[in-house]
Design an enzyme around this catalytic site. Sequence first.
Site, PDB file in Angstrom:
ATOM      1  N   GLY A 124       1.151  -5.276   1.315  1.00 44.35           N
ATOM      2  CA  GLY A 124       0.116  -5.352   0.266  1.00 44.35           C
ATOM      3  C   GLY A 124       0.621  -5.995  -1.014  1.00 44.35           C
TER       4      GLY A 124
ATOM      5  N   LEU B  30       0.844  -1.194   0.000  1.00 45.24           N
ATOM      6  CA  LEU B  30       0.000   0.000   0.000  1.00 45.24           C
ATOM      7  C   LEU B  30       0.878   1.243   0.000  1.00 45.24           C
ATOM      8  CD1 LEU B  30      -2.977  -0.848   2.364  1.00 45.24           C
ATOM      9  CD2 LEU B  30      -2.384  -1.734   0.120  1.00 45.24           C
TER      10      LEU B  30
ATOM     11  N   ASN C 139       4.553  -7.461   6.697  1.00 47.62           N
ATOM     12  CA  ASN C 139       5.400  -6.811   7.705  1.00 47.62           C
ATOM     13  C   ASN C 139       4.704  -5.654   8.412  1.00 47.62           C
ATOM     14  OD1 ASN C 139       5.355  -5.320   5.305  1.00 47.62           O
ATOM     15  ND2 ASN C 139       7.259  -4.284   5.801  1.00 47.62           N
ATOM     16  N   GLU C 140       3.365  -5.621   8.374  1.00 45.03           N
ATOM     17  CA  GLU C 140       2.623  -4.484   8.917  1.00 45.03           C
ATOM     18  C   GLU C 140       3.053  -4.076  10.328  1.00 45.03           C
ATOM     19  OE1 GLU C 140       1.386  -6.712   6.965  1.00 45.03           O
ATOM     20  OE2 GLU C 140       0.132  -5.710   5.489  1.00 45.03           O
TER      21      GLU C 140
END
Length: 292
Positions: free
Chosen positions: A143, A98, A167-168
């Site tokens: 994303g 994202l 890996n958010e």
Amino acid sequence: MALVAARGTLLRAGVRLGTEAAACGRNGTRRSASHRVLVEPDAAAGIATIKFKNPPVNSLTLEFLTELIICLEKLENDKTFRGVILTSNSPGIFSAGLDLREMCGKNPAHYAEYWRAVQELWLKLYVSNMILVAAINGASPAGGCLMSLSCDYRVLADNPRYKVGLNETLLGIVAPFWFRDTLVNTIGHRASERALQLGLLFPPAEALQVGMVDQVVPEDQVHSTALSVITQWLAIPDHARQLTKSMMRKATTDNLIKQREADIQNFVSFISRDSIQKSLQMYIEKLKQKKS
Ligand SMILES: CCCCC/C=C\C/C=C\CC/C=C/CC(=O)SCCNC(=O)CCNC(=O)[C@H](O)C(C)(C)COP(=O)(O)OP(=O)(O)OC[C@H]1O[C@@H](n2cnc3c(N)ncnc32)[C@H](O)[C@@H]1OP(=O)(O)O
């Protein structure tokens, strides 16, 4: 409804839909699609290759998302194409996920529009009737990884820099339940729990071991391997394969569809928090400093 919203975004972005529509057509010749999505159709084989072209890192900006959604919808509706390869036009980066700037310093209406487009892309990919193969020719965090996890098969180039994973948490954000479900459906619950909490980015050998990808091949063989995989899958009768895919995946997409608006509201209130905005700004700053 979502497509209408997507078209609205494209028109506001000044993209000519006439050109877009022609670009995803059925000609066997190489043609470029929109600004950010290149489509190479092979009508005789029933396969199209979609190449991401949103420099510098193929991050999922609203415009790029919208172009991808429209392109996928056109291919889905064109019965010529039964299989699609997703890859990057810039080897080295598949997609940075994202776009951080879409989630930073904007207003709630923008966050809501953006998140709806992210949901829409996932829905289009995850239950596509077409065979989707990700030819991952570069780094693919968050994303970017979700896009490949939403395909039917993943081929990753054997390069230690090409890490894949959700890996958010490293950014101080949380992968939503449908990112989680997509990962769990691919690698199982325990491996997902560990990968999600630690925000793990897997280099190729580890990605293969944990099941994030199905094959790791030398970089120059990623596309040809994806083609041969798709050719094998094309040998299965469409109706049987499609019904089986739907049986395996529909409950996961239905779960989002039934709470889509609530999921958007969750995202908007989460991302609007001062603490989250600060985390994202610090992360963007860190990426900048990495260069100097
Ligand atoms: C209980 C409550 C729960 C509520 C939950 C509700 C909702 C969920 C909420 C939030 C979830 C949101 C989900 C987000 C998923 C995502 O995808 S977040 C994005 C994660 N992406 C990354 O971490 C990738 C970061 N980038 C990199 O690691 C590297 O850039 C790279 C991709 C490996 C490439 O490295 P390289 O060295 O080649 O390039 P640079 O790092 O120099 O980058 C060049 C240029 O590009 C900019 N950039 C990089 N990534 C992004 C990005 N994702 N978005 C925007 N811009 C990006 C970078 O800043 C450089 O810019 P420049 O300095 O201006 O040149």
